[in-house]
Design a protein around this motif. Structure first.
Motif, PDB file in Angstrom:
ATOM      1  N   THR A 145       3.422  38.807  62.069  1.00 39.80           N
ATOM      2  CA  THR A 145       3.207  37.514  62.519  1.00 39.80           C
ATOM      3  C   THR A 145       3.903  36.760  61.207  1.00 39.80           C
ATOM      4  O   THR A 145       3.642  37.367  59.977  1.00 39.80           O
ATOM      5  N   PRO A 146       4.431  35.448  61.100  1.00 43.85           N
ATOM      6  CA  PRO A 146       5.100  35.063  60.034  1.00 43.85           C
ATOM      7  C   PRO A 146       4.129  34.631  58.858  1.00 43.85           C
ATOM      8  O   PRO A 146       2.924  33.995  59.413  1.00 43.85           O
ATOM      9  N   ASN A 147       4.086  34.763  57.703  1.00 47.03           N
ATOM     10  CA  ASN A 147       3.149  34.325  56.636  1.00 47.03           C
ATOM     11  C   ASN A 147       3.887  33.018  56.246  1.00 47.03           C
ATOM     12  O   ASN A 147       4.652  32.962  55.401  1.00 47.03           O
ATOM     13  N   LYS A 148       3.101  31.882  56.742  1.00 40.23           N
ATOM     14  CA  LYS A 148       3.632  30.482  56.487  1.00 40.23           C
ATOM     15  C   LYS A 148       3.365  29.968  54.844  1.00 40.23           C
ATOM     16  O   LYS A 148       4.093  29.267  54.550  1.00 40.23           O
ATOM     17  N   GLU A 149       2.680  30.843  54.313  1.00 41.00           N
ATOM     18  CA  GLU A 149       2.194  30.370  52.819  1.00 41.00           C
ATOM     19  C   GLU A 149       3.239  31.336  51.926  1.00 41.00           C
ATOM     20  O   GLU A 149       3.165  30.963  50.706  1.00 41.00           O
ATOM     21  N   LEU A 150       3.901  32.209  52.473  1.00 44.15           N
ATOM     22  CA  LEU A 150       4.679  33.046  51.811  1.00 44.15           C
ATOM     23  C   LEU A 150       6.009  32.312  50.890  1.00 44.15           C
ATOM     24  O   LEU A 150       6.531  31.250  51.527  1.00 44.15           O
ATOM     25  N   PHE A 151       6.106  32.479  49.473  1.00 42.52           N
ATOM     26  CA  PHE A 151       7.198  31.704  48.708  1.00 42.52           C
ATOM     27  C   PHE A 151       6.896  30.191  48.770  1.00 42.52           C
ATOM     28  O   PHE A 151       7.897  29.619  48.683  1.00 42.52           O
ATOM     29  N   ASN A 152       5.693  29.818  48.556  1.00 42.57           N
ATOM     30  CA  ASN A 152       5.677  28.231  48.653  1.00 42.57           C
ATOM     31  C   ASN A 152       5.272  28.080  47.227  1.00 42.57           C
ATOM     32  O   ASN A 152       4.123  26.952  46.918  1.00 42.57           O
TER      33      ASN A 152
END
Length: 105
Positions: A94-101
């Motif tokens: 699943t996508p990690n929506k916090e990645l590279f934020n």
């Protein structure tokens, strides 16, 4: 030529990063399409990309490290590639929506 440039962009993209604006020195992180690859520079250094747990279902980056340190920005630089480095992606289903934020100043 433009055709040769397209080939290089596809090769970079398959490794999980690609140049968006030629000349700015940044390669935006995408999603790797292979387990491992290496770039050998003319100076004898090696840049290695590894996608741990990569599979047909585990195609989303969960986290990334560059030379063992957490990568919190969504790009790597030309100099990092040319100086030799190891980029490791941990992959998941699943996508990690916090990645590279990371916060921009």
């Amino acid at each position: 030529s433009s055709a040769a440039s397209d080939v290089y962009k596809r090769q970079f993209s398959a490794m999980g990063f690609y140049p968006v604006c030629p000349g700015d020195g940044q390669f935006i992180i995408g999603a790797p399409m292979m387990h491992k690859a290496a770039i050998h520079t003319e100076s004898g250094k090696t840049f290695t990309m590894e996608a741990k747990n990569f599979s047909k279902t585990n195609r989303y980056i969960q986290s990334a490290t560059l030379n063992g340190q957490p990568l919190t920005r969504g790009y790597i630089t030309y100099d990092e590639i040319m100086n030799g480095a190891t980029l490791v992606f941990e992959m998941g289903s699943t996508p990690n929506k916090e990645l590279f934020n990371e916060q921009k100043n």
